[in-house]
Every structure is written in structure tokens, then in C-alpha cells.
Design a protein around this motif. Structure first.
Motif, PDB file in Angstrom:
ATOM      1  N   SER A   1       7.221   7.896   2.234  1.00  0.00           N
ATOM      2  CA  SER A   1       8.160   8.696   3.018  1.00  0.00           C
ATOM      3  C   SER A   1       9.138   7.806   3.776  1.00  0.00           C
ATOM      4  N   TYR A   2       8.630   6.697   4.316  1.00  0.00           N
ATOM      5  CA  TYR A   2       9.484   5.758   5.043  1.00  0.00           C
ATOM      6  C   TYR A   2      10.534   5.156   4.106  1.00  0.00           C
ATOM      7  N   VAL A   3      10.096   4.709   2.927  1.00  0.00           N
ATOM      8  CA  VAL A   3      11.020   4.128   1.953  1.00  0.00           C
ATOM      9  C   VAL A   3      12.080   5.140   1.546  1.00  0.00           C
ATOM     10  N   LYS A   4      11.659   6.373   1.327  1.00  0.00           N
ATOM     11  CA  LYS A   4      12.603   7.416   0.934  1.00  0.00           C
ATOM     12  C   LYS A   4      13.655   7.637   2.011  1.00  0.00           C
ATOM     13  N   ARG A   5      13.229   7.687   3.260  1.00  0.00           N
ATOM     14  CA  ARG A   5      14.187   7.889   4.359  1.00  0.00           C
ATOM     15  C   ARG A   5      15.207   6.755   4.406  1.00  0.00           C
TER      16      ARG A   5
ATOM     17  N   SER B   1       0.861  -1.186   0.000  1.00  0.00           N
ATOM     18  CA  SER B   1       0.000   0.000   0.000  1.00  0.00           C
ATOM     19  C   SER B   1       0.898   1.237   0.000  1.00  0.00           C
ATOM     20  N   PRO B   2       1.143   1.805  -1.176  1.00  0.00           N
ATOM     21  CA  PRO B   2       2.096   2.930  -1.270  1.00  0.00           C
ATOM     22  C   PRO B   2       1.472   4.275  -0.887  1.00  0.00           C
ATOM     23  N   ASP B   3       0.956   4.376   0.341  1.00  0.00           N
ATOM     24  CA  ASP B   3       0.424   5.664   0.773  1.00  0.00           C
ATOM     25  C   ASP B   3       1.568   6.612   1.090  1.00  0.00           C
ATOM     26  N   ALA B   4       1.226   7.862   1.350  1.00  0.00           N
ATOM     27  CA  ALA B   4       2.251   8.893   1.539  1.00  0.00           C
ATOM     28  C   ALA B   4       3.202   8.552   2.681  1.00  0.00           C
ATOM     29  N   GLY B   5       2.669   7.994   3.762  1.00  0.00           N
ATOM     30  CA  GLY B   5       3.509   7.643   4.899  1.00  0.00           C
ATOM     31  C   GLY B   5       4.515   6.566   4.568  1.00  0.00           C
TER      32      GLY B   5
END
Length: 284
Positions: free
Chosen positions: A115-119, A108-112
């Protein structure tokens, strides 16, 4: 300037403490010759090119001309333990865009979550086609890097736009496969073929120049709407001044493509690729 310094090293298994860190360990004297310091990024070339973080070898490995890297880096380089790889200093660039997708199952690629993956990816070097692992709730999830802007070795930064697909890349259409095959026969290296809505469908490279291709999406029976909507999406995606772009059409849409003025095509650096009924690619 002379040719960049590079060295061939024998691949060995990483020690457990280095697994999953993105580090490749080799002799500090070799690092100096390459012009890199611990923490710098190096390009590793086996059957394909990937990147890793340079780290000094263990004392017992000094002067053995080996490089220790984990299974993920070996997979991305297309090599096994005992193979040789060429190592050189990387010309890594800041990633403007990185697009990735899980390889095994949907998420589920929601915004949260994005953001976690990006970090987790900040300061991590990646190359199109690389497989990476990201730990989620203690479980590693495998992702594939589908697309980067710019191309080559890039490093994710806080300014990078990370695009995360919900699931594994869908099966590509027969037309996309045919276009990719025809481009390959013309000497292009195919970097990506996909069918995600609103995105580039084919990324190819020849002589260091990337060609980004958008195919016609089917919105219904209105041929003009299909063509204009697909062309409009391509124009919105044309944000890399160093790349070439193309709209790929079947013969059904050739008459509409011919209405694009030649001066407009040249100004936009836009090509028209026509896929004939025998699946022969013709450029206009």
C-alpha cells in the motif's frame, strides 16, 4: 490526422531540486508545439522509450533546445549527458496492473508495504523495464517495473493493482530462455522473462501486439496434473482482450496439448508453442 509532432533535444543534467521527481525540463514554447502543458506526460525515446513529467525549463535554458533530466530518467531512456532524445506527447493510459520487484535485495511485501509503494507511485508514469526509486525510512530502494497492463506508458492510479515481488527476479529456466530466443528470432521484442509462480512467464511484442506466454510448471511426476494446472493458471490470467496468449510445452506434453480442440483455441485466441528437443519453437 498527420504525424504527431516530435522534437529532438540534447540531454543535460537535471538540477538537484528536480532529482527524483520524474520531471523533465524543456522550453515552454516546445511544450506548446507538442501540445502538452506543465504536468503532462511526455514520451522520451533514446535507445529505449520511457516517460517523464513535462516541466518548463529554467530561464537561462530558454531556446537552447536542451532537456534536463536526472540520472534515473536517462538510464530508463538508455542515454547519457550530451546524447539526443526524441520527445513527443505521450498517450498514457491508466494502469490496471503494475508488477515490480526490488533489484538488489529482498523485502517483505506485506499488505501495508505494498500500500505504501502504491501511494508513492500514484500519478507516476512508468513503462515496462523502467527502474524507479522509492524512499523507505529515508533510504532509496530501487525497483524494476516488470509488467504493466496495458502495455506502453501507464500511470498508476488508486484503482491500479500493484503486485510487489519479495526479491529480485529469479534466474529463468533454460526452456524459458530458449522460448524467448526463438520468439526474438521471429521478430518479437522480448519485454519480460521471469519464473514467478502463478504469473505470466514471457511477455513479447510484435507489430504492437503483445504475446503472453505461460510455461508448464512442475508440481511432481504426474504429467497430466502439471499440464492441467499450468493451463488453468493461464486461463485465469487471460484478462487482456487486446493481447494474444500461448501455452508453451516441451515435446513431453505435446500429446496433451493436442487434445485441446481447435475451436477452443480459436475462441480463446490461445496458441500452443512446442519447444522441440533441439530447442526449436514450433507453433500449433
Amino acid at each position: 490526422m498527420g504525424r504527431e509532432f516530435e522534437i529532438t533535444l540534447k540531454v543535460m543534467e537535471a538540477k538537484q531540486k528536480d532529482v527524483g521527481t520524474g520531471k523533465a525540463r524543456f522550453d515552454i514554447d516546445i511544450m506548446k508545439k507538442l501540445g502538452v502543458r506543465p504536468g503532462d506526460i511526455v514520451e522520451i525515446e533514446g535507445r529505449r522509450k520511457t516517460a517523464a513529467i513535462a516541466w518548463p525549463s529554467y530561464p537561462e535554458d530558454q531556446e537552447l533546445n536542451i532537456i534536463r533530466m536526472d540520472g534515473l530518467i536517462r538510464k530508463n531512456a538508455g542515454v547519457n549527458i550530451g546524447d539526443n532524445v526524441v520527445v513527443r506527447k505521450a498517450e498514457a493510459k491508466e494502469a490496471k496492473v503494475v508488477k515490480l520487484a526490488p533489484t538488489l535485495y529482498e523485502i517483505s511485501p506485506d499488505a501495508g508495504f505494498v500500500s505504501y509503494v502504491k501511494r508513492r507511485l500514484i500519478d507516476y508514469p512508468v513503462v515496462e523495464g523502467d527502474i524507479i526509486l522509492i524512499s523507505v525510512l529515508g533510504q532509496p530502494i530501487q525497483f524494476k517495473i516488470l509488467f504493466t497492463q496495458p502495455s506502453g506508458i501507464v500511470v498508476v492510479s488508486p484503482n491500479t493493482v500493484v503486485k510487489l515481488l519479495q526479491g529480485p527476479v529469479e534466474e529463468v529456466t533454460y526452456e524459458q530462455k530458449a522460448i524467448a530466443s526463438a520468439l526474438s528470432e521471429e521478430g518479437y521484442k522480448i519485454l519480460y522473462v521471469g519464473s514467478e509462480e502463478d504469473e505470466i512467464d514471457i511477455v513479447a511484442e510484435k507489430e504492437g501486439k503483445r504475446l503472453l506466454v505461460k510455461t508448464i510448471e512442475n508440481y511432481g511426476k504426474n504429467k497430466i496434473l502439471n499440464f492441467l494446472a499450468s493451463l488453468g493458471k493461464l486461463l485465469m490470467l487471460m484478462n487482456d482482450p487486446d493481447a494474444e496468449y500461448a501455452i508453451a510445452v516441451t515435446e513431453e506434453y505435446e500429446d496433451l496439448a493436442e487434445k485441446i480442440p481447435e475451436t477452443t483455441l480459436k475462441k480463446l485466441n490461445l496458441k500452443v508453442l512446442v519447444l522441440e528437443r533441439k530447442y526449436v519453437l514450433r507453433k500449433k
